[in-house]
Design a protein around this motif. Structure first.
Motif, PDB file in Angstrom:
ATOM      1  N   GLU A  71       0.828  -1.203   0.000  1.00  0.00           N
ATOM      2  CA  GLU A  71       0.000   0.000   0.000  1.00  0.00           C
ATOM      3  C   GLU A  71       0.864   1.255   0.000  1.00  0.00           C
ATOM      4  O   GLU A  71       0.543   2.251  -0.642  1.00  0.00           O
ATOM      5  N   SER A  72       2.008   1.187   0.687  1.00  0.00           N
ATOM      6  CA  SER A  72       2.842   2.374   0.786  1.00  0.00           C
ATOM      7  C   SER A  72       3.586   2.680  -0.498  1.00  0.00           C
ATOM      8  O   SER A  72       4.045   3.796  -0.690  1.00  0.00           O
ATOM      9  N   THR A  73       3.735   1.706  -1.380  1.00  0.00           N
ATOM     10  CA  THR A  73       4.528   1.922  -2.590  1.00  0.00           C
ATOM     11  C   THR A  73       3.683   1.991  -3.850  1.00  0.00           C
ATOM     12  O   THR A  73       4.210   2.241  -4.925  1.00  0.00           O
ATOM     13  N   ALA A  74       2.377   1.776  -3.771  1.00  0.00           N
ATOM     14  CA  ALA A  74       1.547   1.723  -4.963  1.00  0.00           C
ATOM     15  C   ALA A  74       1.466   3.087  -5.633  1.00  0.00           C
ATOM     16  O   ALA A  74       1.396   4.127  -4.984  1.00  0.00           O
ATOM     17  N   GLY A  75       1.485   3.075  -6.978  1.00  0.00           N
ATOM     18  CA  GLY A  75       1.200   4.274  -7.740  1.00  0.00           C
ATOM     19  C   GLY A  75       2.347   5.246  -7.901  1.00  0.00           C
ATOM     20  O   GLY A  75       2.134   6.358  -8.372  1.00  0.00           O
ATOM     21  N   LEU A  76       3.561   4.892  -7.531  1.00  0.00           N
ATOM     22  CA  LEU A  76       4.684   5.819  -7.612  1.00  0.00           C
ATOM     23  C   LEU A  76       5.555   5.596  -8.841  1.00  0.00           C
ATOM     24  O   LEU A  76       6.568   6.266  -9.006  1.00  0.00           O
ATOM     25  N   SER A  77       5.178   4.715  -9.722  1.00  0.00           N
ATOM     26  CA  SER A  77       6.068   4.307 -10.812  1.00  0.00           C
ATOM     27  C   SER A  77       6.313   5.387 -11.849  1.00  0.00           C
ATOM     28  O   SER A  77       7.318   5.359 -12.548  1.00  0.00           O
TER      29      SER A  77
ATOM     30  N   ARG B  68      -3.839   5.192  -5.538  1.00  0.00           N
ATOM     31  CA  ARG B  68      -3.996   3.741  -5.643  1.00  0.00           C
ATOM     32  C   ARG B  68      -3.743   3.265  -7.067  1.00  0.00           C
ATOM     33  O   ARG B  68      -3.474   2.089  -7.289  1.00  0.00           O
ATOM     34  N   GLY B  69      -3.828   4.165  -8.020  1.00  0.00           N
ATOM     35  CA  GLY B  69      -3.606   3.783  -9.410  1.00  0.00           C
ATOM     36  C   GLY B  69      -2.761   4.805 -10.137  1.00  0.00           C
ATOM     37  O   GLY B  69      -2.645   5.958  -9.725  1.00  0.00           O
ATOM     38  N   SER B  70      -2.154   4.376 -11.220  1.00  0.00           N
ATOM     39  CA  SER B  70      -1.393   5.249 -12.110  1.00  0.00           C
ATOM     40  C   SER B  70      -1.756   4.877 -13.539  1.00  0.00           C
ATOM     41  O   SER B  70      -2.072   3.720 -13.823  1.00  0.00           O
ATOM     42  N   ALA B  71      -1.695   5.866 -14.421  1.00  0.00           N
ATOM     43  CA  ALA B  71      -2.114   5.598 -15.788  1.00  0.00           C
ATOM     44  C   ALA B  71      -1.491   6.593 -16.746  1.00  0.00           C
ATOM     45  O   ALA B  71      -1.046   7.670 -16.349  1.00  0.00           O
ATOM     46  N   THR B  72      -1.475   6.213 -18.019  1.00  0.00           N
ATOM     47  CA  THR B  72      -1.087   7.131 -19.089  1.00  0.00           C
ATOM     48  C   THR B  72      -1.909   6.820 -20.329  1.00  0.00           C
ATOM     49  O   THR B  72      -2.481   5.748 -20.474  1.00  0.00           O
ATOM     50  N   VAL B  73      -1.975   7.776 -21.233  1.00  0.00           N
ATOM     51  CA  VAL B  73      -2.652   7.597 -22.510  1.00  0.00           C
ATOM     52  C   VAL B  73      -1.878   8.370 -23.562  1.00  0.00           C
ATOM     53  O   VAL B  73      -1.310   9.425 -23.269  1.00  0.00           O
ATOM     54  N   ALA B  74      -1.817   7.840 -24.776  1.00  0.00           N
ATOM     55  CA  ALA B  74      -1.152   8.545 -25.870  1.00  0.00           C
ATOM     56  C   ALA B  74      -1.855   8.253 -27.177  1.00  0.00           C
ATOM     57  O   ALA B  74      -2.334   7.136 -27.410  1.00  0.00           O
ATOM     58  N   ALA B  75      -1.931   9.260 -28.034  1.00  0.00           N
ATOM     59  CA  ALA B  75      -2.414   9.119 -29.403  1.00  0.00           C
ATOM     60  C   ALA B  75      -1.342   9.672 -30.331  1.00  0.00           C
ATOM     61  O   ALA B  75      -0.727  10.699 -30.031  1.00  0.00           O
TER      62      ALA B  75
ATOM     63  N   LEU C  89      -2.990   2.630 -24.228  1.00  0.00           N
ATOM     64  CA  LEU C  89      -3.456   2.881 -22.876  1.00  0.00           C
ATOM     65  C   LEU C  89      -2.882   1.816 -21.956  1.00  0.00           C
ATOM     66  O   LEU C  89      -2.632   0.691 -22.378  1.00  0.00           O
ATOM     67  N   ALA C  90      -2.681   2.207 -20.678  1.00  0.00           N
ATOM     68  CA  ALA C  90      -2.313   1.219 -19.669  1.00  0.00           C
ATOM     69  C   ALA C  90      -2.645   1.756 -18.308  1.00  0.00           C
ATOM     70  O   ALA C  90      -2.783   2.972 -18.111  1.00  0.00           O
ATOM     71  N   SER C  91      -2.808   0.864 -17.340  1.00  0.00           N
ATOM     72  CA  SER C  91      -3.073   1.312 -15.987  1.00  0.00           C
ATOM     73  C   SER C  91      -2.639   0.244 -15.007  1.00  0.00           C
ATOM     74  O   SER C  91      -2.630  -0.948 -15.328  1.00  0.00           O
ATOM     75  N   SER C  92      -2.264   0.689 -13.831  1.00  0.00           N
ATOM     76  CA  SER C  92      -1.991  -0.198 -12.704  1.00  0.00           C
ATOM     77  C   SER C  92      -2.821   0.307 -11.541  1.00  0.00           C
ATOM     78  O   SER C  92      -2.720   1.486 -11.175  1.00  0.00           O
ATOM     79  N   PHE C  93      -3.657  -0.543 -10.969  1.00  0.00           N
ATOM     80  CA  PHE C  93      -4.642  -0.091  -9.991  1.00  0.00           C
ATOM     81  C   PHE C  93      -4.771  -1.104  -8.868  1.00  0.00           C
ATOM     82  O   PHE C  93      -4.982  -2.297  -9.112  1.00  0.00           O
ATOM     83  N   LYS C  94      -4.618  -0.619  -7.643  1.00  0.00           N
ATOM     84  CA  LYS C  94      -4.829  -1.466  -6.471  1.00  0.00           C
ATOM     85  C   LYS C  94      -6.307  -1.418  -6.115  1.00  0.00           C
ATOM     86  O   LYS C  94      -6.795  -0.471  -5.475  1.00  0.00           O
ATOM     87  N   ILE C  95      -7.042  -2.436  -6.566  1.00  0.00           N
ATOM     88  CA  ILE C  95      -8.496  -2.460  -6.376  1.00  0.00           C
ATOM     89  C   ILE C  95      -8.836  -2.535  -4.897  1.00  0.00           C
ATOM     90  O   ILE C  95      -9.726  -1.836  -4.404  1.00  0.00           O
TER      91      ILE C  95
END
Length: 711
Positions: free
Chosen positions: A37-43, A529-536, A568-574
């Protein structure tokens, strides 16, 4: 369709809160939920690696950047660095013999995707995948990136980075695994301080070794490979350090698999005889061997708080040997397999070079500014020694003797050199990041290359094949991008980048060019809790060689190809126990101007067609769940859309979806036991479509049990 629908549904559940372009890499998944939990979403704040020499993070770089770090490689159980690349958005990589490492990305393939090792652009097809143990991470930059890598990189760049010594006093790890088809891995790594902490000069050493064996899922295909990496880090002063890095790879493969012939009639979706899917039509003594030796000397020096330099001096030596019967096609009634193309060749390569980089933090027009500039010099020399004979024979696919290579008329042992290609590159480059405001920054860069080709003919000299042939080019490439951090956890960017390609062979043409427009965003969501990016993006490749419609014996540099897409991509701690990761990419790739000769010798326009082996959709999904403090499990899925097997777009290879699962038990604080199943449904699929045409089949369902320890 049911597979893609299921995968899309799972991806939508896991990633609906966000859009993304790069794989979002969380810190390592561990059994300790509080630590997760302490390290999620920092990438997004990890280094962007080769994407910029300015030391920017993924978030700060106005470009498509994806990184599979060591934790990702282990969590996704990548067996080699190509598996790691396939976890990144839009990448479809495979390893058919004769192609080194084949990559399709953003609508481009082969030489349009640069594959680098430790930031060094290496020619000569050395990207054949080897064991992932000695690698620390795989980095991906989308679109034209010749600014960073030099010629090439129209579709994108992959960089495979080896583990190096760190300043840990002592660390050790090991892994032993056994799986289907007698596949084994034995690997260990150790990092150790060689000097006392009170010494003025500090030395740290690291050694990683792995040994892999396997009988292969195709008959008679046996493999034995070693990989080793040693590095010595020396802190000579508080501001000066030196790293000596040595890597060695040795791979032997008996009776390499060259593909499964498709049934007649060859039209529409290609089919194979599944009863004979594991047949190997190569000769008994077919062989692939590769030996590679790398040596690097890296100096890091901090002149002051705002100025740093790095210099990398390197030597690479490689040799690859092939001895195979490579082409297989069914006869008209599919009762026999006709074999041909007996090919024996040695590729010898050597590359020597130096990269120098200087970075400086300053103020420009009263604004914070960071500069990076330098030069590169390298000489790449490759010598081919081929022997190619018809080698025609016919066998009954249900019962046959493979025969031996040197029993084929016209074959003989030994190697006779054909040509030596020597490419000398001198380059100057500079990048700048200017903070226009607290939230808006401008990134610019330009690169000048002086490329000289010298071809030496070792065979009989003729008017059309002189003893020496020389070509030279002086391209300029660059990139400009804006990043706007509109809230603390999210930004948007736009960028324009260019690339060039050296003409193939000895064609007396100018470089072909590539350019890209891209917009995107990178952000955290739901309280981190989540990180994401999008590109076109839209990429245009121009002025590459195609067959002249008026004269089939000539080529002219007028080819054009475009691609546009979304990633698109995402990492999410549900939940604190459930982690979802995924990425998906769509691409529309087309030839705008492309001609080729058909079997009858006529020149046909392929305008509007899609290049071969380019899927228009690629998606990945991983779900990881902590059942208990010491027990973790997960499932994964990968979808690859159908591809065309010919430029006429009349032959297709079907899409496929692969499922996998694992269960991991932490025996104690040091040791973990993991059981894994790959290709859970035993899908029959082609990783690559040969132009013969033939399938290059992927692995069937396999099982693996691994024990890994860290101290």
């Amino acid at each position: 369709m049911k597979h893609i629908s299921l995968l899309a549904g799972l991806f939508g559940c896991a990633c609906a809160p966000a859009w993304a372009q790069t794989t979002i890499n969380l810190a390592p998944t561990t059994i300790d939920a509080s630590e997760q939990e302490s390290t999620a979403g920092l990438s997004l704040d990890q280094s962007s690696g080769m994407a910029s020499r300015l030391g920017l993070s993924v978030r700060e770089t106005p470009a498509s950047v994806a990184v599979a770090n060591r934790n990702d490689i282990e969590r996704h159980s990548a067996q080699n660095f190509q598996d790691a690349a396939n976890t990144l958005p839009g990448v479809n990589a495979s390893a058919p013999p004769g192609f080194g490492g084949f990559v399709s990305y953003r609508g481009f393939t082969s030489s349009q995707i640069t594959q680098m090792f430790n930031g060094i652009n290496v020619a000569g097809g050395l990207a054949r995948p080897v064991d992932a143990w000695i690698y620390d991470r795989v980095e991906l930059v989308g679109g034209p990136s010749s600014l960073i890598n030099g010629a090439g990189s129209v579709g994108g760049s992959l960089n495979y980075v080896t583990k190096l010594a760190t300043r840990e006093e002592q660390a050790a790890e090991g892994r032993v695994s056994y799986g289907s088809y007698d596949t084994t891995e034995t690997a260990f790594g150790v990092n150790h301080a060689l000097t006392d902490a009170s010494s003025d000069v500090q030395h740290y050493a690291r050694l990683d070794v792995s040994h892999n064996t396997g009988n292969g899922y195709i008959d008679r295909q046996e493999r034995d490979a070693w990989s080793a990496a040693f590095s010595l880090l020396s802190d000579l002063t508080p501001d000066l350090s030196h790293t000596l890095a040595l890597e060695y790879q040795d791979e032997h493969e008996d009776s390499p698999y060259w593909g499964t012939p498709v049934l007649n009639p060859k039209a529409g979706e290609l089919q194979i005889d599944r009863h004979n899917r594991f047949n190997n039509y190569n000769v008994e003594d077919g062989r692939y061997e590769q030996r590679t030796l790398w040596l690097r000397s890296i100096i890091d020096y901090r002149l002051n708080d705002s100025t740093r330099l790095r210099n990398t001096l390197y030597h690479l030596d490689s040799q690859r040997d092939y001895r195979n019967l490579e082409t297989y096609q069914y006869n008209a009634d599919n009762s026999a397999v006709n074999r041909s193309t007996a090919y024996q060749v040695r590729h010898q390569g050597e590359q020597n070079g130096n990269q120098f980089e200087l970075s400086h933090d300053t103020r420009l027009f009263g604004l914070d500014s960071t500069w990076s500039g330098g030069f590169e010099y390298k000489v790449n020399q490759t010598t081919n020694s081929p022997l190619n004979v018809k080698g025609a024979s016919s066998v009954n696919p249900d019962h046959y003797q493979p025969g031996h290579f040197y029993d084929i008329p016209g074959t003989k042992s030994g190697y006779v050199s054909d040509k030596t290609n020597e490419v000398t590159t001198r380059a100057l480059f500079v990048e700048n990041r200017l903070a226009l405001t607290e939230t808006l920054s401008l990134l610019t860069g330009v690169r000048y290359d002086d490329i000289a080709l010298d071809v030496t003919n070792h065979r009989a000299v003729t008017a059309s094949n002189p003893r020496h042939l020389k070509r030279s080019w002086e391209p300029v490439t660059g990139r400009v991008g804006l990043t706007w951090q509109f809230i603390p956890t999210a930004n948007a960017y736009v960028q324009y980048s260019t690339a060039v390609e050296q003409p193939g062979g000895t064609q007396d043409f100018d470089v072909s060019t590539g350019k890209q427009w891209e917009i995107g965003s990178k952000f955290n969501y739901l309280d981190g809790r989540g990180s994401a990016t999008v590109a076109a993006y839209r990429i245009e490749r121009s002025d590459f060689a195609v067959t002249d419609l008026q004269d089939p014996t000539k080529s002219i540099p007028v080819g054009q190809q475009t691609s546009k897409g979304i990633e698109l991509a995402s990492s999410f701690k549900i939940t604190p126990k459930l982690l979802a990761e995924g990425n998906i990419a769509w691409v529309d790739a087309r030839y705008d101007d492309f001609n080729e000769k058909n079997a009858a010798g006529m020149v046909i326009s392929r305008k509007g067609n899609t290049p071969t082996n380019v899927p228009d959709r690629v998606a990945n999904l991983w779900l990881t769940y902590d059942f208990a403090p010491r027990l973790q499990g997960g499932v994964d899925a990968r979808y690859v859309a159908s591809v065309y097997a010919d430029n006429a777009n009349t032959l297709t290879v079907p899409s496929y979806t692969l499922f996998g699962t694992f269960l991991s038990f932490k025996v104690d604080q040091h040791t973990t036991v993991t059981g894994r199943v790959r290709n859970l449904t035993n899908e029959v699929y082609a990783e690559f479509a040969h132009v013969s045409p033939a399938y290059y089949l992927g692995s069937p369902r396999t099982f693996e049990l691994a024990v890994q320890s860290r101290f």
